[in-house]
Write a protein that holds these residues in place. Structure first.
Motif, PDB file in Angstrom:
ATOM      1  N   GLU A 195      -7.945 -12.652  -8.225  1.00 42.58           N
ATOM      2  CA  GLU A 195      -6.946 -13.225  -9.022  1.00 42.58           C
ATOM      3  C   GLU A 195      -6.787 -12.406 -10.421  1.00 42.58           C
ATOM      4  O   GLU A 195      -5.742 -12.509 -11.046  1.00 42.58           O
ATOM      5  CB  GLU A 195      -7.083 -14.546  -9.258  1.00 42.58           C
ATOM      6  N   ASN A 196      -7.835 -11.499 -10.701  1.00 42.57           N
ATOM      7  CA  ASN A 196      -7.826 -10.828 -11.981  1.00 42.57           C
ATOM      8  C   ASN A 196      -7.177  -9.140 -11.641  1.00 42.57           C
ATOM      9  O   ASN A 196      -7.438  -8.671 -12.614  1.00 42.57           O
ATOM     10  CB  ASN A 196      -9.121 -10.348 -12.288  1.00 42.57           C
ATOM     11  N   GLN A 197      -6.665  -8.882 -10.525  1.00 41.46           N
ATOM     12  CA  GLN A 197      -6.173  -7.959 -10.166  1.00 41.46           C
ATOM     13  C   GLN A 197      -5.333  -6.951 -11.299  1.00 41.46           C
ATOM     14  O   GLN A 197      -5.511  -5.713 -11.621  1.00 41.46           O
ATOM     15  CB  GLN A 197      -5.139  -7.746  -8.912  1.00 41.46           C
ATOM     16  N   LYS A 198      -4.340  -7.874 -11.896  1.00 40.76           N
ATOM     17  CA  LYS A 198      -3.611  -7.104 -12.736  1.00 40.76           C
ATOM     18  C   LYS A 198      -4.309  -6.973 -14.130  1.00 40.76           C
ATOM     19  O   LYS A 198      -4.239  -5.502 -14.515  1.00 40.76           O
ATOM     20  CB  LYS A 198      -2.486  -8.274 -13.395  1.00 40.76           C
ATOM     21  N   THR A 199      -5.335  -7.429 -14.392  1.00 44.22           N
ATOM     22  CA  THR A 199      -6.231  -7.241 -15.626  1.00 44.22           C
ATOM     23  C   THR A 199      -7.069  -5.912 -15.218  1.00 44.22           C
ATOM     24  O   THR A 199      -7.163  -5.174 -16.122  1.00 44.22           O
ATOM     25  CB  THR A 199      -7.198  -8.556 -16.023  1.00 44.22           C
ATOM     26  N   ILE A 200      -7.813  -6.046 -13.927  1.00 40.52           N
ATOM     27  CA  ILE A 200      -8.260  -4.926 -13.701  1.00 40.52           C
ATOM     28  C   ILE A 200      -7.704  -3.231 -13.616  1.00 40.52           C
ATOM     29  O   ILE A 200      -7.905  -2.657 -14.045  1.00 40.52           O
ATOM     30  CB  ILE A 200      -8.984  -5.031 -12.130  1.00 40.52           C
ATOM     31  N   ILE A 201      -6.368  -3.432 -13.232  1.00 36.70           N
ATOM     32  CA  ILE A 201      -5.328  -2.300 -13.125  1.00 36.70           C
ATOM     33  C   ILE A 201      -5.160  -1.812 -14.561  1.00 36.70           C
ATOM     34  O   ILE A 201      -5.298  -0.705 -14.917  1.00 36.70           O
ATOM     35  CB  ILE A 201      -4.195  -2.761 -12.375  1.00 36.70           C
ATOM     36  N   GLN A 202      -4.746  -2.689 -15.393  1.00 36.87           N
ATOM     37  CA  GLN A 202      -4.767  -2.362 -16.761  1.00 36.87           C
ATOM     38  C   GLN A 202      -5.871  -1.784 -17.565  1.00 36.87           C
ATOM     39  O   GLN A 202      -5.778  -0.923 -18.327  1.00 36.87           O
ATOM     40  CB  GLN A 202      -4.156  -3.716 -17.504  1.00 36.87           C
ATOM     41  N   LYS A 203      -7.022  -2.445 -17.211  1.00 36.79           N
ATOM     42  CA  LYS A 203      -8.298  -1.936 -17.809  1.00 36.79           C
ATOM     43  C   LYS A 203      -8.330  -0.277 -17.302  1.00 36.79           C
ATOM     44  O   LYS A 203      -8.647   0.553 -17.960  1.00 36.79           O
ATOM     45  CB  LYS A 203      -9.516  -2.687 -17.450  1.00 36.79           C
TER      46      LYS A 203
ATOM     47  N   ALA B 197       4.849  -6.013 -11.057  1.00 41.60           N
ATOM     48  CA  ALA B 197       5.475  -5.018 -12.202  1.00 41.60           C
ATOM     49  C   ALA B 197       4.267  -3.996 -12.982  1.00 41.60           C
ATOM     50  O   ALA B 197       4.918  -2.889 -13.059  1.00 41.60           O
ATOM     51  CB  ALA B 197       5.703  -6.066 -13.425  1.00 41.60           C
ATOM     52  N   ILE B 198       3.306  -4.405 -12.907  1.00 42.09           N
ATOM     53  CA  ILE B 198       2.126  -3.439 -13.489  1.00 42.09           C
ATOM     54  C   ILE B 198       2.163  -2.031 -12.402  1.00 42.09           C
ATOM     55  O   ILE B 198       2.007  -1.068 -12.922  1.00 42.09           O
ATOM     56  CB  ILE B 198       0.782  -4.215 -13.715  1.00 42.09           C
ATOM     57  N   LEU B 199       2.330  -2.560 -11.270  1.00 38.34           N
ATOM     58  CA  LEU B 199       1.943  -1.359 -10.103  1.00 38.34           C
ATOM     59  C   LEU B 199       3.503  -0.628 -10.340  1.00 38.34           C
ATOM     60  O   LEU B 199       3.293   0.867 -10.243  1.00 38.34           O
ATOM     61  CB  LEU B 199       2.076  -1.792  -8.748  1.00 38.34           C
TER      62      LEU B 199
ATOM     63  N   GLY C  55       3.168   8.250 -12.759  1.00 38.81           N
ATOM     64  CA  GLY C  55       2.530   9.151 -11.794  1.00 38.81           C
ATOM     65  C   GLY C  55       1.385   8.813 -11.116  1.00 38.81           C
ATOM     66  O   GLY C  55       0.858   9.661 -10.496  1.00 38.81           O
ATOM     67  N   LYS C  56       1.110   7.486 -11.135  1.00 40.92           N
ATOM     68  CA  LYS C  56      -0.227   7.026 -10.349  1.00 40.92           C
ATOM     69  C   LYS C  56       0.023   6.760  -8.721  1.00 40.92           C
ATOM     70  O   LYS C  56       1.297   6.708  -8.464  1.00 40.92           O
ATOM     71  CB  LYS C  56      -0.663   6.072 -10.999  1.00 40.92           C
ATOM     72  N   THR C  57      -0.953   7.281  -8.281  1.00 37.37           N
ATOM     73  CA  THR C  57      -0.810   6.725  -6.665  1.00 37.37           C
ATOM     74  C   THR C  57      -1.123   5.379  -6.380  1.00 37.37           C
ATOM     75  O   THR C  57      -2.193   4.862  -7.005  1.00 37.37           O
ATOM     76  CB  THR C  57      -1.905   7.626  -5.847  1.00 37.37           C
ATOM     77  N   VAL C  58      -0.253   4.437  -5.686  1.00 41.53           N
ATOM     78  CA  VAL C  58      -0.563   3.287  -5.518  1.00 41.53           C
ATOM     79  C   VAL C  58      -0.769   3.083  -3.964  1.00 41.53           C
ATOM     80  O   VAL C  58       0.068   3.584  -3.071  1.00 41.53           O
ATOM     81  CB  VAL C  58       0.673   2.484  -6.069  1.00 41.53           C
ATOM     82  N   ILE C  59      -1.756   2.617  -3.418  1.00 41.61           N
ATOM     83  CA  ILE C  59      -2.160   2.342  -2.066  1.00 41.61           C
ATOM     84  C   ILE C  59      -2.314   0.736  -1.943  1.00 41.61           C
ATOM     85  O   ILE C  59      -2.969   0.201  -2.642  1.00 41.61           O
ATOM     86  CB  ILE C  59      -3.384   2.903  -1.793  1.00 41.61           C
TER      87      ILE C  59
ATOM     88  N   PHE D 218       8.049  -5.004   3.961  1.00 39.11           N
ATOM     89  CA  PHE D 218       8.284  -5.713   2.715  1.00 39.11           C
ATOM     90  C   PHE D 218       7.489  -5.007   1.428  1.00 39.11           C
ATOM     91  O   PHE D 218       8.167  -4.647   0.595  1.00 39.11           O
ATOM     92  CB  PHE D 218       7.739  -7.177   2.695  1.00 39.11           C
ATOM     93  N   CYS D 219       6.387  -4.578   1.853  1.00 44.52           N
ATOM     94  CA  CYS D 219       5.499  -3.929   0.857  1.00 44.52           C
ATOM     95  C   CYS D 219       6.131  -2.828   0.503  1.00 44.52           C
ATOM     96  O   CYS D 219       6.475  -2.242  -0.602  1.00 44.52           O
ATOM     97  CB  CYS D 219       4.118  -3.589   1.264  1.00 44.52           C
ATOM     98  N   MET D 220       6.848  -2.071   1.433  1.00 43.35           N
ATOM     99  CA  MET D 220       7.484  -0.654   1.393  1.00 43.35           C
ATOM    100  C   MET D 220       8.726  -0.982   0.451  1.00 43.35           C
ATOM    101  O   MET D 220       9.199  -0.071  -0.500  1.00 43.35           O
ATOM    102  CB  MET D 220       7.688   0.098   2.764  1.00 43.35           C
ATOM    103  N   ASP D 221       9.535  -1.691   0.693  1.00 41.58           N
ATOM    104  CA  ASP D 221      10.857  -2.103   0.060  1.00 41.58           C
ATOM    105  C   ASP D 221      10.858  -3.018  -1.163  1.00 41.58           C
ATOM    106  O   ASP D 221      11.496  -2.354  -1.995  1.00 41.58           O
ATOM    107  CB  ASP D 221      11.746  -2.686   1.127  1.00 41.58           C
ATOM    108  N   ALA D 222       9.767  -3.749  -1.249  1.00 43.29           N
ATOM    109  CA  ALA D 222       9.656  -4.472  -2.522  1.00 43.29           C
ATOM    110  C   ALA D 222       8.954  -3.672  -3.630  1.00 43.29           C
ATOM    111  O   ALA D 222       9.180  -3.858  -4.774  1.00 43.29           O
ATOM    112  CB  ALA D 222       8.909  -5.551  -2.448  1.00 43.29           C
ATOM    113  N   LEU D 223       8.081  -2.704  -3.205  1.00 39.18           N
ATOM    114  CA  LEU D 223       7.384  -1.874  -4.339  1.00 39.18           C
ATOM    115  C   LEU D 223       7.592  -0.337  -4.489  1.00 39.18           C
ATOM    116  O   LEU D 223       7.281   0.225  -5.375  1.00 39.18           O
ATOM    117  CB  LEU D 223       5.869  -2.471  -4.044  1.00 39.18           C
ATOM    118  N   ALA D 224       7.811   0.124  -2.998  1.00 38.41           N
ATOM    119  CA  ALA D 224       7.970   1.513  -2.989  1.00 38.41           C
ATOM    120  C   ALA D 224       6.571   2.249  -3.306  1.00 38.41           C
ATOM    121  O   ALA D 224       6.629   3.271  -4.194  1.00 38.41           O
ATOM    122  CB  ALA D 224       9.163   2.101  -3.573  1.00 38.41           C
ATOM    123  N   PRO D 225       5.368   1.687  -2.826  1.00 33.95           N
ATOM    124  CA  PRO D 225       4.011   2.340  -3.295  1.00 33.95           C
ATOM    125  C   PRO D 225       4.249   3.692  -2.453  1.00 33.95           C
ATOM    126  O   PRO D 225       4.803   4.040  -1.852  1.00 33.95           O
ATOM    127  CB  PRO D 225       3.164   1.264  -2.592  1.00 33.95           C
ATOM    128  N   SER D 226       2.805   4.347  -3.094  1.00 33.14           N
ATOM    129  CA  SER D 226       2.843   5.737  -2.258  1.00 33.14           C
ATOM    130  C   SER D 226       2.258   5.477  -0.931  1.00 33.14           C
ATOM    131  O   SER D 226       2.853   6.273   0.056  1.00 33.14           O
ATOM    132  CB  SER D 226       1.634   6.512  -3.083  1.00 33.14           C
TER     133      SER D 226
END
Length: 320
Positions: free
Chosen positions: A168-176, A204-206, A213-217, A261-269
């Protein structure tokens, strides 16, 4: 091809070990190492033939890293790029029904040095080297020795340094992770995150990371099997009904809808398929064949649950 911006890669979490955390859909009668290796190589071969170019593994995926190393060396395919991780050790030793944690976390410099000596055998196709499930508790994002060593590996081998997150702390980890700077440069280039219909609190943070310019998997896009209709999860009846409706509309399976859904809602790498068979992989890749409407994305987004609930429920899943 629809959604060419996001590519589908394959993760070896379910290919390299006989048991994995999920809601079991199909039974595997033969779990010998020989059978698993044969199946893993078939899935990897089929994935390549169907256009998959990113392959993601870890030392804790049983024989997953070993299988990928051997497959990569013997096939010598062009255009393949790989990712692996450090920080977890597989300890179940192929024991079915193993009583205890199947993998042990250790985010120490010693573990990094030990696992890097093996993982670097994936070079030169190795592109992403990631901290496996970085957490606040392990203190890895504040460990100066570890961060400096990762920066050294990044500089010497030209790798993308990443982290993966769970909980549940994913957002905090990503920001750090985004804030980590070593020798005046941002250390982390990639973020591998659990993201799906039920848990998409990091959207939002992703999107911000992607814009910078970050890669999101994306991993666990199928919520460890919870997107498939299951009478043990009556609270998800509305999700099952909508997924069935969309699957029928686009003539694909529920799995493809969840990936799309992941592809269209976020457009990750990259979105990872966790397929454990060639038939599952083929079904997953049908996510390329259509695109969800804005209204459908909104409807699916409305099915998300609170992060603490999601991760508590995930922690109760069994290893199969």
């Amino acid at each position: 091809m629809a959604g060419a911006k996001t590519i589908i890669g394959i993760g070896l979490a379910a290919l390299g070990r006989p048991e994995y955390i999920n809601v079991k859909q199909t039974a595997v009668s033969n779990k010998s190492e020989e059978t698993f290796k044969k199946n893993a190589f078939k899935v990897l071969d089929d994935a390549y033939e169907q256009g998959v170019r990113y392959y993601d593994t870890a030392p804790s995926y049983g024989k997953g890293e070993k299988y990928l190393h051997e497959w990569n060396d013997t096939r010598n395919h062009q255009g393949v790029f790989l990712g692996t991780k450090w920080g977890y050790t597989y300890v179940a030793d192929w024991e079915l029904g193993y009583d205890g944690k199947h993998e042990i976390k250790e985010h120490s410099l010693a573990k990094l040095l030990e696992q890097w000596e093996v993982s670097k055998n994936l070079l030169p196709n190795l592109k992403y080297y990631q901290i496996h499930s970085a957490t606040l508790e392990s203190g890895v994002l504040e460990n100066k020795e570890v961060l400096e060593k990762l920066a050294e590996i990044k500089s010497e081998y030209g790798l993308k340094i990443g982290l993966t997150s769970s909980g549940e702390n994913q957002k905090t980890i990503i920001q750090k992770g985004l804030d980590v700077v070593v020798n005046g440069e941002e250390l982390f280039d990639s973020f591998q995150v659990t993201y799906n219909i039920l848990e998409n609190s990091t959207n939002a943070i992703l999107k911000s990371a992607l814009a910078n310019g970050k890669t999101v998997i994306i991993k666990e896009a199928l919520a460890n099997g919870r997107v498939f209709e299951n009478e043990n999860y009556p609270a998800y009846k509305s999700m099952y009904a909508l997924l069935e409706k969309l699957a029928a509309k686009y003539n694909i399976g529920t799995d493809a809808v969840a990936l799309r859904f992941c592809m269209d809602a976020l457009a990750p790498s990259i979105v990872l398929s966790g397929a454990s068979s060639s038939s599952q992989l083929e079904a997953n890749l049908k996510a390329y064949n259509f695109k969800l409407t804005e209204e459908e994305i909104t409807q699916l987004n409305e099915l998300s649950v609170e992060s603490d609930f999601y991760w508590k429920e995930r922690s109760e899943l069994n290893w199969h």
